[in-house]
Each structure stands twice: as C-alpha cells, then as structure tokens.
Design an enzyme around this catalytic site. Structure first.
Site, short mmCIF file in Angstrom:
data_model
loop_
_atom_site.label_atom_id
_atom_site.label_comp_id
_atom_site.label_asym_id
_atom_site.label_seq_id
_atom_site.Cartn_x
_atom_site.Cartn_y
_atom_site.Cartn_z
N GLY A 12 -2.20 11.02 -10.62
CA GLY A 12 -2.68 9.97 -11.31
C GLY A 12 -1.72 9.02 -12.19
O GLY A 12 -2.05 8.34 -13.21
N ASN A 14 -0.49 6.48 -10.92
CA ASN A 14 -0.94 5.05 -10.54
C ASN A 14 -2.25 4.42 -11.71
O ASN A 14 -2.13 3.55 -12.13
CB ASN A 14 -1.43 4.63 -9.25
N MET A 95 -8.23 11.25 -2.21
CA MET A 95 -8.03 12.04 -0.89
C MET A 95 -9.55 12.52 -0.46
O MET A 95 -9.97 13.57 -0.26
CB MET A 95 -7.24 13.23 -1.32
N LEU A 98 -14.28 7.31 2.31
CA LEU A 98 -15.52 7.01 1.67
C LEU A 98 -16.45 6.29 3.05
O LEU A 98 -15.64 5.53 3.70
CB LEU A 98 -15.58 6.17 0.66
N HIS A 113 -1.13 2.46 -0.35
CA HIS A 113 -0.60 3.36 0.69
C HIS A 113 1.09 3.13 0.57
O HIS A 113 1.69 2.00 0.40
CB HIS A 113 -0.72 2.85 2.02
N ASP A 154 -5.95 3.80 5.52
CA ASP A 154 -4.82 2.82 5.00
C ASP A 154 -4.58 1.82 6.01
O ASP A 154 -3.22 1.51 6.41
CB ASP A 154 -3.28 3.75 5.17
C1 GRF Z 1 0.65 7.53 -4.42
O1 GRF Z 1 1.74 7.61 -3.70
C2 GRF Z 1 -0.45 6.60 -3.51
O2 GRF Z 1 0.32 5.62 -2.72
C3 GRF Z 1 -1.08 7.72 -2.57
O3 GRF Z 1 -1.05 8.96 -3.07
C4 GRF Z 1 -0.12 9.07 -4.25
C5 GRF Z 1 -0.81 9.04 -5.58
O4 GRF Z 1 0.11 9.15 -6.53
N1 GRF Z 1 -2.08 7.32 -1.82
P1 GRF Z 1 -0.70 9.32 -8.22
O5 GRF Z 1 -1.76 10.51 -8.16
O6 GRF Z 1 -0.96 7.78 -8.40
O7 GRF Z 1 0.59 9.63 -9.04
#
Ligand code: GRF
Length: 200
Positions: A12, A14, A95, A98, A113, A154
C-alpha cells in the site's frame, strides 16, 4: 469533493502516497472515501485505518472454494462499494482482474503498472525489466498509469508515463526503490489529470 475508492492487495505504498497528497492539499478537494482489500494481512489495511478511512475486506478465496464465479465476486463488491461515494476507482497493487460485472458500474478506473506501456504486463515487472537490462535487451524502464476499460492486464489507454533509468551498478532493490518513488509522484499527477484538477 472528489471521492476515491482505492483497491489494494499488499503493502500500500501507492495508497499512502495518495492519502498523503489528499491530506496535504496536493490533490485539492479530494479524499479517499474507502479502501478495498482482498488480503486480510495486507499492510495497506493498517495504513487506511491509521488515517480513519473505512475499509472493505472482500476476499476471493471463499468464492473459489464454493465454486462461485468471478462475476459473482465482482457483483458483490459493487454492492458493498455502493455504500460509499465514489467518483474514481484507483487500483494500487490490486491483484485481481475485475470483469464487466464491476466495470459497467465503475467505468472510471485507473491502474498503475511499474513498467512502460506494452512492457512486462503482469506480475514481477520490475524484476523482469532488471533481468532484461542485464541481458542487454533494454536500456531503461518506467512507470505508467492507464485507464481500465476491460479485462486486459496492464493494457488500457495510457494517462501518464515516465521513464526510469537503470544503471549498470544497480542491485534489484535499487531499481525497485527508484521505480516506486516515481510511481508515487506519477499516480498523484494522473489522478489530478483525470479529475480535472491542478495539483498544488
Ligand atoms: C506497485 O509497484 C504497482 O505498480 C504494482 O504493484 C505494486 C504495489 O505496491 N501494480 P504498493 O502496494 O502500492 O506498495
């Protein structure tokens, strides 16, 4: 007020960058109204709770064990999500693919991505880019944020992208850290762009 539903499965980081940008006013008039997670032990859930953001835990495993379909899972998620205001759905390390059972209700959805458009779709994109660099096949990698119009992985229309350099002395962890740093800034920019707001 723009309301974001953020979909997560893991660390998490992001999600954290998005929450921080909302709280700091970098994304003005915007908040995360709900966080959806399909893994019980995901640290992203802790991050959401630390900021008083409601969470929906919606695991797929019970559906698989009972022979129920992805479409049923997705329709149930729509029902749970409908209790919250949502202007934009943001996948951040989510992950699960949908189906239209979800997308027809939430057509405004973004995904990030950790590679350039068309490159390394699916899991372990950073590691695969690192290995491709070692083999001399690529000179750099990148990050992209794209719309999610269908079940493609993606692969939707690109909103923003940024090149991330790879250096010969890099360890995999160095490249991972550099990519993640770019992700955190780029996702905030992409959200602002899609919402039609100017980030502070
Ligand atoms: C990120 O690298 C995103 O691009 C990919 O999964 C990772 C998630 O990282 N789809 P986080 O859970 O946000 O740390």
């Amino acid at each position: 007020m723009n309301c974001l539903a953020v979909l997560v499965s893991g660390n998490g980081s992001n999600l954290q960058a998005i929450i921080d940008a909302c709280e700091a006013g970098i994304l003005p008039e915007t908040r995360v109204s709900v966080v959806v997670c399909n893994h019980k032990d995901a640290y992203a859930l802790v991050r959401a709770r630390n900021h008083g953001i409601p969470t929906i835990y919606h695991p797929f495993l019970p559906y698989r064990e009972e022979g129920r379909s992805r479409q049923e899972y997705d329709a149930d998620l729509v029902r749970k999500l409908s209790a919250y205001p949502v202007d934009l759905v943001v996948q951040a390390g989510w992950m699960h693919i949908l189906s239209m059972a979800f997308l027809r209700h939430y057509p405004r959805m973004l995904n990030i991505h950790p590679a350039l458009p068309g490159a390394f779709p699916g899991m372990h994109a950073i590691e695969r880019a690192y290995e491709a660099f070692q083999r001399g096949e690529i000179t750099d990698t990148g990050v992209m944020v794209h719309c999610v119009p269908d079940e493609g992985v993606d692969s939707g229309p690109v909103i923003v992208q940024e090149i991330v350099p790879i250096y010969p002395q890099d360890k995999l962890e160095d490249l991972e850290a550099r990519v993640h740093t770019v992700e955190h800034g780029l996702y905030v920019r992409a959200i602002a762009q899609v919402l039609g707001i100017t980030p502070n």
